[in-house]
Design a protein around this motif. Structure first.
Motif, PDB file in Angstrom:
ATOM      1  N   PRO A  14       0.727  -1.088   2.151  1.00 11.12           N
ATOM      2  CA  PRO A  14       1.872  -0.588   1.596  1.00 11.12           C
ATOM      3  C   PRO A  14       2.511  -0.873   0.935  1.00 11.12           C
ATOM      4  CG  PRO A  14       2.389  -1.150   3.415  1.00 11.12           C
ATOM      5  CD  PRO A  14       1.123  -1.722   3.202  1.00 11.12           C
ATOM      6  N   GLU A  15       3.531  -0.487   0.128  1.00 12.99           N
ATOM      7  CA  GLU A  15       4.748  -0.737  -1.063  1.00 12.99           C
ATOM      8  C   GLU A  15       5.254  -2.055  -0.585  1.00 12.99           C
ATOM      9  OE1 GLU A  15       7.699   2.076  -2.275  1.00 12.99           O
ATOM     10  OE2 GLU A  15       8.325   2.375   0.272  1.00 12.99           O
ATOM     11  N   PRO A  16       5.286  -2.923  -1.482  1.00  7.67           N
ATOM     12  CA  PRO A  16       5.901  -4.446  -0.585  1.00  7.67           C
ATOM     13  C   PRO A  16       7.455  -3.736  -0.110  1.00  7.67           C
ATOM     14  CG  PRO A  16       5.655  -4.760  -3.182  1.00  7.67           C
ATOM     15  CD  PRO A  16       4.807  -2.991  -2.266  1.00  7.67           C
ATOM     16  N   ARG A  37      14.064   1.201  -3.235  1.00  8.52           N
ATOM     17  CA  ARG A  37      13.770   3.069  -2.891  1.00  8.52           C
ATOM     18  C   ARG A  37      14.461   3.901  -1.866  1.00  8.52           C
ATOM     19  NH1 ARG A  37      10.861   6.034   0.339  1.00  8.52           N
ATOM     20  NH2 ARG A  37       9.982   4.412   0.914  1.00  8.52           N
ATOM     21  N   SER A  70      10.377  -4.937  -0.442  1.00  9.66           N
ATOM     22  CA  SER A  70      11.826  -5.351  -1.999  1.00  9.66           C
ATOM     23  C   SER A  70      11.308  -3.598  -2.249  1.00  9.66           C
ATOM     24  CB  SER A  70      10.848  -5.970  -2.883  1.00  9.66           C
ATOM     25  OG  SER A  70       9.850  -6.066  -3.407  1.00  9.66           O
ATOM     26  N   GLN A  71      10.857  -3.560  -2.812  1.00 10.51           N
ATOM     27  CA  GLN A  71      10.052  -2.225  -3.548  1.00 10.51           C
ATOM     28  C   GLN A  71      10.329  -0.583  -2.473  1.00 10.51           C
ATOM     29  OE1 GLN A  71       6.499  -1.917  -5.358  1.00 10.51           O
ATOM     30  NE2 GLN A  71       6.232   0.015  -5.265  1.00 10.51           N
ATOM     31  N   ARG A  72      10.104  -0.917  -1.459  1.00  9.84           N
ATOM     32  CA  ARG A  72      10.737  -0.305  -0.308  1.00  9.84           C
ATOM     33  C   ARG A  72      12.038  -0.050  -0.262  1.00  9.84           C
ATOM     34  NH1 ARG A  72      10.828  -0.152   5.757  1.00  9.84           N
ATOM     35  NH2 ARG A  72      10.806   1.372   7.050  1.00  9.84           N
ATOM     36  N   ARG A 111      -6.208  -4.914  -0.045  1.00  7.48           N
ATOM     37  CA  ARG A 111      -5.193  -4.644  -0.365  1.00  7.48           C
ATOM     38  C   ARG A 111      -4.545  -4.237  -1.321  1.00  7.48           C
ATOM     39  NH1 ARG A 111      -3.237  -9.940  -3.284  1.00  7.48           N
ATOM     40  NH2 ARG A 111      -5.534 -10.316  -3.532  1.00  7.48           N
ATOM     41  N   ALA A 131      -0.094 -10.195   2.271  1.00  4.88           N
ATOM     42  CA  ALA A 131       1.294 -10.093   2.326  1.00  4.88           C
ATOM     43  C   ALA A 131       2.479 -10.731   2.070  1.00  4.88           C
ATOM     44  CB  ALA A 131       2.272  -8.007   3.771  1.00  4.88           C
TER      45      ALA A 131
END
Ligand code: ADP
Ligand code: MG
Ligand code: ZN
Length: 498
Positions: free
Chosen positions: A318-320, A327, A322-324, A314, A78
């Protein structure tokens, strides 16, 4: 104790460039300790979660915890690190009663994760913090010094050791020096907040600074602007809240700048942070090459994580963040700046949980990032450590949106909860907080209109800006219990009728 001379912060940063380095220890929330089957659950009676291995009894042998390896690999991935193909545990030898074996199993020259980075945003600017290494080690026991006034060893009559913590897996995340300049305090704080958010998302630790599952050592040095050699650093320990990270850096900058200005040398040493005064004081002097007589741990085989196993780990990420965040921005209508605020204040998850508990997104964010953040600053703690639950906050939001509470009353309810007066309902009951009824409101308005006939005339003459003053007076007359919107309607109605 602290007789340091300080240079005002602005003067210090005008003359010197600040360089920081952060070492963060994260206690993993694995079911068992790193080398034995004992539980590492927080809060048990002293020395009840121990066995021959974590007490270091002769003849006991460590067995490495696979879940801990998976957790550190997750953290390394991560943080954009390379996972070493070969890694080994070492013995770090030192003599102190918190480590009954007289050595700590740690990693030295062959850490598991190397060369990563974490981006943090401060004042709209992205700062890349490079990660030098992420390694695994066992935590030590906890000593308490008794009989003195400060809880420190000086002046104590005796010391107690609790080995419950000994052997809990600890991940240490070490940054490279960050050339941070004047914003060093904010960058340091934003880094720890960002790291905390990332780790929480990975579900490897509960990352509670005040319980010690996330601990931070803050290194700081100064150099003249334009110098290319790094200055001598100090390493401040015991920095147990986000706010303290910022304060510790700020204090060191002012202290070191005053010394340099006086032509003195900075001593490379560990320092202690004092929450109450926001100052640091000298601990022990520390040279670069402290002789821990590291050598490879003979009771454990080296680690060579298979590539496909690393890839399997990997795949569980979870979603990184920045992506979280992108969202959440879309889901809740937060702006990017609001997201950043929540992360930097360490309240993003509290806000999300408050929403899940039934509050509107904007309301939940509002309470955590302004009123509660302010209360936390006053109390010198992080907002999430205030004695209020997300359910309480959600309840207050609901009462406001149902029209049962005004904003002013809601603040009083929150104050009551923070003061330990019980749930929002209990506070409302005990303090008699309720929105003024229509009759009460009209009575208050008529009183205000009678006492301020000039203002009423102005409004009649078309100056609607003056209504605010009357609403303020009505609020005062009702002890903050008036609904401002309804008060405004009624004021205009009665002025126009009169
Ligand atoms: P130690 O175990 O002695 O604390 P580490 O290598 O574990 O050493 O950590 C040192 C930390 O201090 C790292 O985060 C590193 O980036 C930082 N650091 C090293 N030199 C400086 C400096 N001159 N100024 C500020 N930080 C520094
Ligand atoms: Mg260190
Ligand atoms: Zn044990």
């Amino acid at each position: 104790m602290s007789t340091d001379i300080l240079l005002p912060y602005d003067e210090a940063v005008a003359k010197y460039e600040t360089v920081i380095g952060l070492e963060t220890h994260v206690e993993l929330g694995t079911q068992t300790k790193l080398f034995c089957g004992c539980s590492g659950e927080f809060g048990a009676d002293p020395n009840t979660q121990v066995c021959p291995v974590c007490l270091g009894l002769p003849g006991s042998l460590p067995v490495l915890n696979e879940q801990a390896i998976a957790s550190i690999v997750k953290i390394g991935l991560a943080l954009n690190c390379r996972i070493a193909e070969w890694s080994r545990m070492s013995r770090k030898n030192y003599f102190y009663p918190d480590m009954p074996k007289d050595f700590q199993i740690s990693q030295y020259d062959e850490p598991l994760c190397i060369d990563g980075y974490l981006d943090v945003l401060v004042d709209g600017e992205t700062v890349r913090v490079e990660i030098e290494r992420v390694h695994l080690e066992e935590d030590t026991g906890k000593t308490s010094h008794v009989g003195g006034s400060t809880g420190r060893i000086h002046g104590a009559t005796h010391s107690l050791v609790d080995y419950n913590r000994a052997g809990i897996p600890l991940v240490e995340i070490v940054t490279r020096p960050v050339v941070a300049g004047a914003k060093a305090p904010q960058i340091a704080k934003a880094y720890v907040a960002e790291l905390q958010d990332l780790l929480r998302g990975l579900d490897v630790s509960d990352v509670r600074m005040e319980q010690g599952s996330l601990r931070c050592d803050v290194n700081a040095s100064l150099r003249l602007w334009g110098a290319d050699k790094l200055g001598t650093r100090t390493e401040t320990k015991n920095v147990n809240s986000l706010r303290s990270v910022e304060r510790a850096v700020r204090f060191e900058v002012s202290r070191q700048a005053a010394l340099l200005d006086a032509g003195e040398r900075i001593v490379q040493e560990t320092r202690h942070f004092h929450e109450d005064t926001g100052t640091t004081s000298s601990g022990r002097e520390k040279s670069d090459a402290e002789d821990y007589r590291y050598f490879p741990e003979p009771d454990l085989v080296p680690l060579a994580p298979a590539r496909d196993w690393v890839e399997a780990v990997r795949a569980t990420l979870p979603e990184p963040p920045s992506q979280r965040r992108a969202r959440l921005v879309a889901e809740h209508g937060f702006s990017a700046e609001e997201m950043r605020d929540m992360v930097n204040l360490g309240v993003l998850d509290a806000v999300l949980e408050t929403i899940v508990a039934g509050a509107g997104a904007a309301e939940a964010r509002g309470w955590w990032t302004s009123y509660l953040a302010g209360k936390a600053a006053e109390a010198g703690v992080d907002a999430v450590d205030l004695p209020i639950t997300v359910t309480d906050v959600a309840r207050v939001c609901a009462l406001v949106s149902e029209g049962e509470l005004t904003a002013a009353l809601a603040r009083q309810v929150i104050d009551g909860v923070l003061a330990g007066e019980g749930t929002p309902e209990q506070v409302i009951e005990a303090r008699g907080l309720k929105v003024a009824g229509e009759d009460e409101l009209i009575a208050a308005i008529d009183g205000v209109l009678a006492s301020q006939p000039d203002t009423a005339d102005k409004i009649r003459g078309g100056n609607l800006g003056a209504v605010g003053a009357l609403i303020g007076a009505v609020m005062k007359a009702t002890g903050g219990q008036a609904d401002a919107k309804r008060a405004r309607e009624l004021i205009l109605e009665r002025i126009n009728a009169g």
